[in-house]
Design a protein around this motif. Sequence first.
Motif, mmCIF file in Angstrom:
data_model
loop_
_atom_site.group_PDB
_atom_site.id
_atom_site.type_symbol
_atom_site.label_atom_id
_atom_site.label_comp_id
_atom_site.label_asym_id
_atom_site.label_seq_id
_atom_site.Cartn_x
_atom_site.Cartn_y
_atom_site.Cartn_z
ATOM 1 N N ILE A 42 38.866 57.643 28.463
ATOM 2 C CA ILE A 42 38.761 56.589 29.463
ATOM 3 C C ILE A 42 38.693 57.251 30.835
ATOM 4 O O ILE A 42 39.223 58.361 31.032
ATOM 5 C CB ILE A 42 39.947 55.599 29.390
ATOM 6 N N GLU A 45 40.392 56.410 36.695
ATOM 7 C CA GLU A 45 40.781 55.186 37.400
ATOM 8 C C GLU A 45 41.395 54.171 36.430
ATOM 9 O O GLU A 45 42.385 53.511 36.745
ATOM 10 C CB GLU A 45 39.572 54.552 38.103
ATOM 11 N N GLU A 46 40.801 54.042 35.236
ATOM 12 C CA GLU A 46 41.333 53.118 34.232
ATOM 13 C C GLU A 46 42.700 53.579 33.751
ATOM 14 O O GLU A 46 43.615 52.783 33.551
ATOM 15 C CB GLU A 46 40.360 52.994 33.056
ATOM 16 N N ARG A 49 45.174 52.708 36.411
ATOM 17 C CA ARG A 49 45.412 51.271 36.438
ATOM 18 C C ARG A 49 46.383 50.868 35.328
ATOM 19 O O ARG A 49 47.337 50.124 35.554
ATOM 20 C CB ARG A 49 44.098 50.501 36.295
ATOM 21 N N ARG A 50 46.157 51.381 34.123
ATOM 22 C CA ARG A 50 47.031 51.049 32.988
ATOM 23 C C ARG A 50 48.451 51.541 33.219
ATOM 24 O O ARG A 50 49.426 50.845 32.921
ATOM 25 C CB ARG A 50 46.481 51.658 31.697
#
Length: 63
Positions: A42, A45-46, A49-50
């Motif tokens: 992934i 940034e993802e 975020r998570r």
Amino acid sequence: MVREYNDNEPEIQRVSEPAAEYGIAARKAYRVISDEEIARCIPLEESRRRLTEKIYNFYHPEA
């Protein structure tokens, strides 16, 4: 009365980093990552975020 002062101070102990060994990285073998492995990853940034979402939910369980 004349006082004589002694300039002989005790030697100060010094702390230093251990000696660095150069050239180690050049001898290290790196693993090649396949396209399939990259496709399963992934974006950074993802991932951030998570992680931020998990931290927020931990400290705000009522949300």
